[in-house]
Scaffold this motif. Structure first.
Motif, PDB file in Angstrom:
ATOM      1  N   SER A  60      55.892  37.656  45.119  1.00  0.00           N
ATOM      2  CA  SER A  60      55.843  38.728  45.762  1.00  0.00           C
ATOM      3  C   SER A  60      55.994  39.914  46.104  1.00  0.00           C
ATOM      4  O   SER A  60      55.585  40.973  46.963  1.00  0.00           O
ATOM      5  CB  SER A  60      57.254  38.464  46.245  1.00  0.00           C
ATOM      6  OG  SER A  60      57.923  39.004  45.064  1.00  0.00           O
ATOM      7  N   GLU A  61      55.387  40.153  44.233  1.00  0.00           N
ATOM      8  CA  GLU A  61      55.128  41.942  44.505  1.00  0.00           C
ATOM      9  C   GLU A  61      54.238  42.465  44.748  1.00  0.00           C
ATOM     10  O   GLU A  61      53.748  42.978  45.215  1.00  0.00           O
ATOM     11  CB  GLU A  61      55.257  42.333  42.786  1.00  0.00           C
ATOM     12  CG  GLU A  61      54.449  41.351  41.836  1.00  0.00           C
ATOM     13  CD  GLU A  61      55.043  39.983  41.390  1.00  0.00           C
ATOM     14  OE1 GLU A  61      54.055  39.446  40.879  1.00  0.00           O
ATOM     15  OE2 GLU A  61      55.976  39.306  42.078  1.00  0.00           O
ATOM     16  N   SER A  62      53.221  41.346  45.148  1.00  0.00           N
ATOM     17  CA  SER A  62      51.737  41.202  45.676  1.00  0.00           C
ATOM     18  C   SER A  62      51.445  40.870  47.359  1.00  0.00           C
ATOM     19  O   SER A  62      50.256  41.176  47.315  1.00  0.00           O
ATOM     20  CB  SER A  62      50.638  39.994  44.123  1.00  0.00           C
ATOM     21  OG  SER A  62      50.786  40.249  43.411  1.00  0.00           O
ATOM     22  N   ARG A 101      53.515  29.196  47.786  1.00  0.00           N
ATOM     23  CA  ARG A 101      52.806  29.797  47.198  1.00  0.00           C
ATOM     24  C   ARG A 101      51.937  30.065  47.190  1.00  0.00           C
ATOM     25  O   ARG A 101      50.728  29.932  48.031  1.00  0.00           O
ATOM     26  CB  ARG A 101      52.997  28.450  45.876  1.00  0.00           C
ATOM     27  CG  ARG A 101      54.189  28.048  45.279  1.00  0.00           C
ATOM     28  CD  ARG A 101      54.048  26.459  44.342  1.00  0.00           C
ATOM     29  NE  ARG A 101      53.623  27.714  42.985  1.00  0.00           N
ATOM     30  CZ  ARG A 101      53.481  26.481  41.920  1.00  0.00           C
ATOM     31  NH1 ARG A 101      53.408  25.120  42.265  1.00  0.00           N
ATOM     32  NH2 ARG A 101      53.049  26.755  40.749  1.00  0.00           N
ATOM     33  N   VAL A 102      51.103  31.724  46.343  1.00  0.00           N
ATOM     34  CA  VAL A 102      50.028  31.931  46.596  1.00  0.00           C
ATOM     35  C   VAL A 102      49.231  32.454  45.178  1.00  0.00           C
ATOM     36  O   VAL A 102      49.753  32.507  44.131  1.00  0.00           O
ATOM     37  CB  VAL A 102      50.573  33.337  46.673  1.00  0.00           C
ATOM     38  CG1 VAL A 102      48.832  34.204  47.436  1.00  0.00           C
ATOM     39  CG2 VAL A 102      51.406  33.184  48.747  1.00  0.00           C
ATOM     40  N   PHE A 103      48.082  32.085  45.404  1.00  0.00           N
ATOM     41  CA  PHE A 103      46.987  31.921  44.495  1.00  0.00           C
ATOM     42  C   PHE A 103      45.437  33.055  44.407  1.00  0.00           C
ATOM     43  O   PHE A 103      45.185  32.864  45.614  1.00  0.00           O
ATOM     44  CB  PHE A 103      46.667  30.585  43.725  1.00  0.00           C
ATOM     45  CG  PHE A 103      47.276  29.226  43.631  1.00  0.00           C
ATOM     46  CD1 PHE A 103      47.995  29.765  42.268  1.00  0.00           C
ATOM     47  CD2 PHE A 103      48.197  29.231  44.294  1.00  0.00           C
ATOM     48  CE1 PHE A 103      48.831  28.686  41.647  1.00  0.00           C
ATOM     49  CE2 PHE A 103      49.110  28.039  44.437  1.00  0.00           C
ATOM     50  CZ  PHE A 103      50.067  28.393  43.316  1.00  0.00           C
ATOM     51  N   GLY A 104      45.644  33.952  43.886  1.00  0.00           N
ATOM     52  CA  GLY A 104      44.401  35.209  44.130  1.00  0.00           C
ATOM     53  C   GLY A 104      43.347  35.032  43.122  1.00  0.00           C
ATOM     54  O   GLY A 104      43.713  34.667  41.703  1.00  0.00           O
ATOM     55  N   ALA A 105      42.665  35.740  43.108  1.00  0.00           N
ATOM     56  CA  ALA A 105      41.195  36.060  43.050  1.00  0.00           C
ATOM     57  C   ALA A 105      40.948  37.575  42.802  1.00  0.00           C
ATOM     58  O   ALA A 105      40.999  38.138  43.503  1.00  0.00           O
ATOM     59  CB  ALA A 105      39.729  35.512  43.451  1.00  0.00           C
ATOM     60  N   PHE A 106      40.373  38.088  41.523  1.00  0.00           N
ATOM     61  CA  PHE A 106      41.320  39.302  42.028  1.00  0.00           C
ATOM     62  C   PHE A 106      39.606  39.689  40.320  1.00  0.00           C
ATOM     63  O   PHE A 106      38.781  39.344  40.164  1.00  0.00           O
ATOM     64  CB  PHE A 106      42.254  39.859  40.683  1.00  0.00           C
ATOM     65  CG  PHE A 106      43.395  40.572  40.821  1.00  0.00           C
ATOM     66  CD1 PHE A 106      44.030  40.829  41.726  1.00  0.00           C
ATOM     67  CD2 PHE A 106      44.174  38.689  40.998  1.00  0.00           C
ATOM     68  CE1 PHE A 106      44.860  41.564  42.338  1.00  0.00           C
ATOM     69  CE2 PHE A 106      45.100  38.748  42.014  1.00  0.00           C
ATOM     70  CZ  PHE A 106      45.763  40.146  42.292  1.00  0.00           C
ATOM     71  N   ASP A 107      38.602  40.489  41.170  1.00  0.00           N
ATOM     72  CA  ASP A 107      37.378  41.663  41.071  1.00  0.00           C
ATOM     73  C   ASP A 107      38.080  42.655  40.373  1.00  0.00           C
ATOM     74  O   ASP A 107      38.338  43.715  40.785  1.00  0.00           O
ATOM     75  CB  ASP A 107      36.215  41.951  41.827  1.00  0.00           C
ATOM     76  CG  ASP A 107      34.657  42.076  41.097  1.00  0.00           C
ATOM     77  OD1 ASP A 107      35.541  42.384  39.842  1.00  0.00           O
ATOM     78  OD2 ASP A 107      34.320  41.810  41.961  1.00  0.00           O
ATOM     79  N   GLY A 108      38.200  42.912  39.306  1.00  0.00           N
ATOM     80  CA  GLY A 108      38.438  43.847  38.153  1.00  0.00           C
ATOM     81  C   GLY A 108      40.223  43.927  38.822  1.00  0.00           C
ATOM     82  O   GLY A 108      40.968  43.180  39.085  1.00  0.00           O
TER      83      GLY A 108
END
Length: 191
Positions: A60-62, A101-108
């Motif tokens: 949740s911090e995201s 549930r949340v899944f993320g992709a980060f570029d940097g």
């Protein structure tokens, strides 16, 4: 009759509505995945990480990052009476946890893609998947979806479902590339 009628393709009511002068204003679909291929899913994740992305489950911090991603993409979601996404305020996004549930992709440090899933009726059901325009057609949607499926497999969920607007062919293709099978098609009629 209602303002819109949503009818599964093949239902005799389709012909009745068309004979009554109703027209199709939108179409949508549902897909299901049974017995996922773990290697196929892991390959989708590896392709994304080999391309420089970092994939991880988000807490949740995201919420602010997810809200920014969604606000950026909100205008890109197809609007139909059966399938539309309203992002809302940051507080609305923050309420996704803990049910989803949340899944993320980060570029940097930038969140460039995410998928949101929950357990519903024994299925891992995807609420939405979102990828920045700059990162589309690069396997990001498949990667975050694959990461979510792998996590749900690890807790014993082996059946998955999602749906979307027929206008968003890329979404359907991303799901099918992971083994989802088209199970339902719907028509939305208007007078």
């Amino acid at each position: 009759m209602a303002e819109y009628e949503m009818v599964q393709e093949g239902d005799p009511r389709c012909a009745e509505l068309e004979a009554a002068g109703y027209r199709v204003v939108a179409e949508s679909w549902a897909v299901r995945l049974f017995a996922p291929d773990r290697e196929l899913l892991e390959t989708a994740v590896r392709r994304a990480t080999a391309g420089g992305l970092t994939l991880r489950e988000l807490g949740s911090e995201s919420a602010a990052d997810l809200h920014a991603l969604e606000k950026t993409n909100e205008a890109d979601y197809p609007y139909t009476p059966a399938t539309h996404r309203v992002v809302g305020e940051l507080t609305d996004v923050a309420r996704l946890w803990p049910e989803y549930r949340v899944f993320g992709a980060f570029d940097g440090n930038r969140l460039v893609g995410a998928t949101v899933m929950r357990e519903k009726d024994g299925f891992g059901d995807t609420a939405f998947t979102s990828v920045l325009a700059t990162h589309r057609r690069r396997g990001v949607a498949q990667a975050v979806k694959a990461a979510s499926i792998l996590a749900f497999l690890d807790i014993g969920i082996t059946r998955f479902s999602t749906g979307g607007a027929a206008a968003n062919k890329a979404s359907l293709q991303a799901n099918q590339s992971l083994g989802y099978q088209l199970t339902e098609q719907w028509r939305t009629y208007a007078p």
